[in-house]
Write an enzyme that holds these catalytic residues in place. Structure first.
Site, short mmCIF file in Angstrom:
data_model
loop_
_atom_site.label_atom_id
_atom_site.label_comp_id
_atom_site.label_asym_id
_atom_site.label_seq_id
_atom_site.Cartn_x
_atom_site.Cartn_y
_atom_site.Cartn_z
CE LYS A 87 28.18 41.98 28.96
NZ LYS A 87 28.29 40.59 28.47
CB CYS B 12 24.15 32.60 24.60
SG CYS B 12 23.28 31.75 26.00
CG ASP C 264 30.55 39.84 33.43
OD1 ASP C 264 29.62 39.31 33.13
OD2 ASP C 264 31.45 40.06 32.42
CB CYS D 283 33.97 11.75 44.51
SG CYS D 283 34.31 13.23 43.56
ZN LIG Z 1 32.53 14.17 43.38
#
Ligand SMILES: [Zn+2]
Length: 453
Positions: free
Chosen positions: A219, A316, A195, A373
């Protein structure tokens, strides 16, 4: 800069090495041998140091502190061997133009040395007994044992599998905090936290590894020390950068706890490229979803998803969210991770869980993989914001050398934009910042202005 001594440390001598008329402040910390510890009467101390490694790591810590806090000079000496009561065990001195920097640097050095230096401490007591004190990762001394720590969970999981697991958590925010607490408490052997962000006051209601006195701190660094306080039997690494595919090195499972689409898709593509399973969660208002991705079992690109622009979605910070909502979703991510690590399968690898925290209803949608894919098979180009000079094409080239960071962030980003600076370092950093704010079509000219010549 960093030294280890087997004889008594001389504070005047150490102080003298830092004498400097340009510095406005010196902060000195001395750790002493005291005559008691946790109810026991201590008569003397013994330190064993893995010297070669300690010197290297010690120098590294001081260089980090020097850079982070703009120090003029920094010096640290650590004892080894036998120490008598009142002896100096560790001496740290830091000079800086501003006292605040010197204070923060000293604090940083103490904490890092306690966590990172291979030093073992033996306490000798007045009653002639002696005991090694386990303080490998910890501010406090640990006298309990590991088996007791896991006593109440061993019957429901495979503790040995968890101990050997290495998990990367990207994002130590609303989802990351509960996920991290649960992984660490369960005894995942290595937790790596990525982070780049710092703690702000409006985060804390949902990011409860932090507290208001730590606003402004990184953080990942705070998360690491909190997790080690919780469970000193595990390893925790902190990386204070934006996620990059090299952070996957040596990792068994990734938890995507981020809240922006560009990073989510980068994690997605990188995990498929390196065949690393990952668990992703997302929250919108009072709803959330969790999905486990396993290489060759279907990806987001199977059905043609492209990286969306964050400006269309929001997160958020824009829409607001309850800590209880991110907390439930982050805990589900951790629970799914523990199940996957212990037994090799979990419930969200077959179908995605959609959960509504207002109505407490759930929906499951089964995953389907497209057999041909390429992304599923790891054949994917990772998106980078570096652009070669030949690829500029129709894009708008903006020289940012005379613009401040604020001015760059407020540029008009319609269409494809390429930022350039002197050598391509600052423009890359700024392009990443702009992308993290949702401008996906901002690039950085590789090599900077020198490549245009
Ligand atoms: Zn895929």
């Amino acid at each position: 800069m960093f030294s280890i001594s087997d004889v008594t440390l001389n504070r005047d001598e150490l102080h003298g090495t830092l004498a400097n008329t340009t510095a406005g402040a010196i902060v000195v910390f001395e750790g002493w041998v005291r005559n008691h510890n946790e109810g026991k009467k201590v008569s003397s101390l013994e330190y064993q140091v893995y010297k070669e490694l300690a010197l290297k790591e010690g120098d590294k810590i001081l260089s980090e502190a020097k850079e982070k806090f703009n120090l003029h000079q920094v010096m640290c000496a650590h004892r080894e061997g036998h120490l008598a009561l009142g002896d100096i065990a560790i001496w740290i001195g830091a000079t800086a133009s501003h006292r605040d920097d010197a204070f923060k640097a000293t604090r940083y050095i103490i904490d890092e040395i306690k966590h990172r230096l291979p030093v073992w401490k033996k306490e000798h007591y007045v009653d002639q007994k002696a005991e090694w004190v386990f303080c490998r990762h910890h501010h406090h001394h640990v006298h309990f044992n590991e088996a007791d720590f896991y006593k109440k969970q061993e019957i429901v999981t495979n503790q040995a599998k968890l101990r050997e697991a290495r998990v990367l958590v990207v994002g130590a925010g609303g989802l990351g905090c509960p996920a991290l607490i649960n992984l660490a408490a369960a005894g995942v052997g290595l937790v790596r936290v990525v982070d780049y962000d710092t703690i702000s006051i409006s985060n804390i209601h949902r990011q409860f590894l932090y507290s208001p006195n730590l606003v402004g701190e990184k953080k990942a660094v705070v998360a690491r020390s909190r997790l080690l306080e919780l469970n000193p039997f595990i390893e925790v690494e902190s990386i204070t950068e934006r996620f990059s595919p090299e952070h996957l090195a040596g990792i068994d499972l990734v938890l995507d706890c981020t809240d922006n689409m560009a990073t989510k898709f980068l994690i997605h593509d990188a995990c498929f490229k390196f065949a690393t399973p990952f668990i992703s969660a997302g929250v919108f208002k009072s709803e959330g979803q969790v999905r486990t991705f396993i290489p060759s079992k279907g990806c987001l690109r199977c059905h043609g998803a492209v990286t969306p622009d964050d400006s269309l979605l929001g997160n958020c910070n824009d829409f607001g969210v309850l800590g209880a909502t991110t907390s439930v979703l982050g805990s589900i991510q951790a629970s799914e991770a523990l199940e996957f690590l212990a037994y090799g399968a979990n419930s969200t690898s077959e179908s995605t869980l959609y959960l509504n925290l207002k109505t407490l209803t759930q929906l499951r949608i089964k995953h389907s993989a497209r057999p041909d894919c390429p992304v599923c098979k790891g054949d994917v180009e990772l998106e980078t914001c570096d652009l070669e000079v030949e690829s500029i094409g129709e894009a708008r080239l903006i020289d940012i050398r005379n613009l401040s960071d604020e001015e760059v962030k407020n540029l008009n980003f319609t269409g494809k934009v390429v930022l350039s600076c002197h050598r391509g370092v600052r423009s890359r950093k700024m392009a990443e910042v702009c992308r993290s704010q949702g401008h996906q079509h901002v690039f950085s000219l590789k090599g900077g202005a020198t490549s245009l010549a």
